[in-house]
Design a protein around this motif. Structure first.
Motif, PDB file in Angstrom:
ATOM      1  N   ASP A   1       0.836  -1.208   0.000  1.00 18.55           N
ATOM      2  CA  ASP A   1       0.000   0.000   0.000  1.00 18.55           C
ATOM      3  C   ASP A   1       0.868   1.253   0.000  1.00 18.55           C
ATOM      4  O   ASP A   1       0.548   2.238  -0.684  1.00 18.55           O
ATOM      5  N   ALA A   2       1.960   1.227   0.779  1.00 24.75           N
ATOM      6  CA  ALA A   2       2.848   2.389   0.833  1.00 24.75           C
ATOM      7  C   ALA A   2       3.528   2.616  -0.517  1.00 24.75           C
ATOM      8  O   ALA A   2       3.733   3.757  -0.940  1.00 24.75           O
TER       9      ALA A   2
ATOM     10  N   LYS B   1       1.009   4.207  -2.835  1.00 20.99           N
ATOM     11  CA  LYS B   1       0.799   5.611  -2.468  1.00 20.99           C
ATOM     12  C   LYS B   1       1.944   6.473  -2.960  1.00 20.99           C
ATOM     13  O   LYS B   1       1.728   7.569  -3.520  1.00 20.99           O
ATOM     14  N   ALA B   2       3.181   6.000  -2.783  1.00 19.70           N
ATOM     15  CA  ALA B   2       4.342   6.764  -3.246  1.00 19.70           C
ATOM     16  C   ALA B   2       4.371   6.853  -4.770  1.00 19.70           C
ATOM     17  O   ALA B   2       4.703   7.893  -5.341  1.00 19.70           O
TER      18      ALA B   2
ATOM     19  N   ALA C   1       1.893   6.932  -6.724  1.00 23.27           N
ATOM     20  CA  ALA C   1       0.823   7.812  -7.202  1.00 23.27           C
ATOM     21  C   ALA C   1       1.280   9.257  -7.343  1.00 23.27           C
ATOM     22  O   ALA C   1       0.615  10.060  -8.006  1.00 23.27           O
TER      23      ALA C   1
ATOM     24  N   ALA D   1      -5.148  -2.881  -7.483  1.00 21.83           N
ATOM     25  CA  ALA D   1      -4.850  -1.508  -7.883  1.00 21.83           C
ATOM     26  C   ALA D   1      -4.958  -1.305  -9.388  1.00 21.83           C
ATOM     27  O   ALA D   1      -4.952  -0.170  -9.865  1.00 21.83           O
TER      28      ALA D   1
END
Length: 283
Positions: free
Chosen positions: A149-150, A153-154, A156, A192
């Motif tokens: 998930d991290a 997020k990065a 993105a 995703a």
């Protein structure tokens, strides 16, 4: 031995290790670099890599051929994905730069394609950042695949995840011993993907054969002394499950050298094991 000194001269001296890097602890990224004939490795990496080469040779396999075959699959897979219209690529566990890196392959096919590389090895990050300093369409981020998930997020910050992205995890999951954790990581990455997105995975395997257990334990022992901690082998059915809900592209889950390769003469060192590969598309 003179041969050892000559081989070591091809790599990095230990005093060249960046701050925070212990050159006496083998790194799987630097071992892989050694398999591919690279020079970004330390003495401990070369010793560990040669131990794996010898263990595999006794079982009739060739680790260098496996690494080259995996690299060939990666090039063919991302080229296909780029030709299918995808313009964003997330390469997790990128490893040290070599010939025909993902951004070079896809940007030849479609200039302006965006590529984000992710790794947690400090030497990989330093080399990748230097290589890509003048490439505005490519970024390098530090990330740990234990926390997908991290990573998403990065990523993105550089990629539009509402548009198709190809997520690549090549020759990484076999360093994750927990089957359930790997399945959960893959599910997070898979979820995703929007329609048109792709998932590209390769993973080590060994053909079942009596008498292999001791050699597999020896290999695990070598990798336990590395930063990775261990190595695991998984079969075709497990790999197939990673693509649940995706359209698995032909020829399905196959050894990397068989994935859309028109070479009818695969290297003999791949006959008893190697790396499985698959590419899935979100319909």
């Amino acid at each position: 031995m003179a041969g050892d000194r000559e081989q070591d001269a091809q790599g990095l001296p230990d005093e060249r290790a960046p701050q925070g890097v212990d050159p006496t602890v083998p790194s799987v990224a630097r071992m892989y670099d050694y398999y591919l004939g690279g020079k970004d490795n330390f003495h401990a990496d070369r010793v560990a890599a040669e131990q794996i080469v010898a263990i595999a040779r006794e079982s009739g396999a060739d680790v260098r051929e496996m690494a080259l075959a995996n690299r060939g699959f990666l090039v063919r897979a991302v080229r296909h994905v780029a030709r299918s219209g995808v313009r964003q690529f997330l390469d997790i566990g990128t490893g040290l730069p070599t010939q025909d890196n993902v951004h070079q392959v896809v940007q030849r096919e479609a200039p302006g394609s965006k590529v984000v590389y992710v790794d947690n090895d400090p030497i990989v990050l330093v080399h990748a950042q230097a290589l890509l300093a003048d490439n505005p369409h490519t970024a390098v981020i530090e990330g740990d695949l234990h926390r997908p998930d991290a990573i998403l997020k990065a990523a993105a910050a550089h990629l539009d995840l509402s548009q198709p992205v190809a997520i690549i995890v090549a020759a990484v999951f076999h360093f994750f011993p927990d089957d359930d954790e790997v399945a959960a990581i893959v599910a997070t990455l898979r979820e995703a993907l929007v329609p048109g997105g792709h998932l590209v995975i390769s993973h080590s395997y060994v053909e079942p054969e009596e008498g292999r257990a001791d050699k597999m334990d020896e290999a695990r022992g070598v990798y336990r002394r590395s930063g990775a901690g261990t190595i695991a082998w998984r079969d075709r059915e497990t790999m197939r499950g990673y693509f649940a809900g995706l359209e698995l592209l032909e020829p399905g889950i196959v050894p990397v050298q068989e994935w859309r390769d028109d070479d009818p003469y695969p290297a003999p060192g791949l006959a008893k094991g190697g790396v499985l590969a698959g590419v899935g598309r979100r319909p």
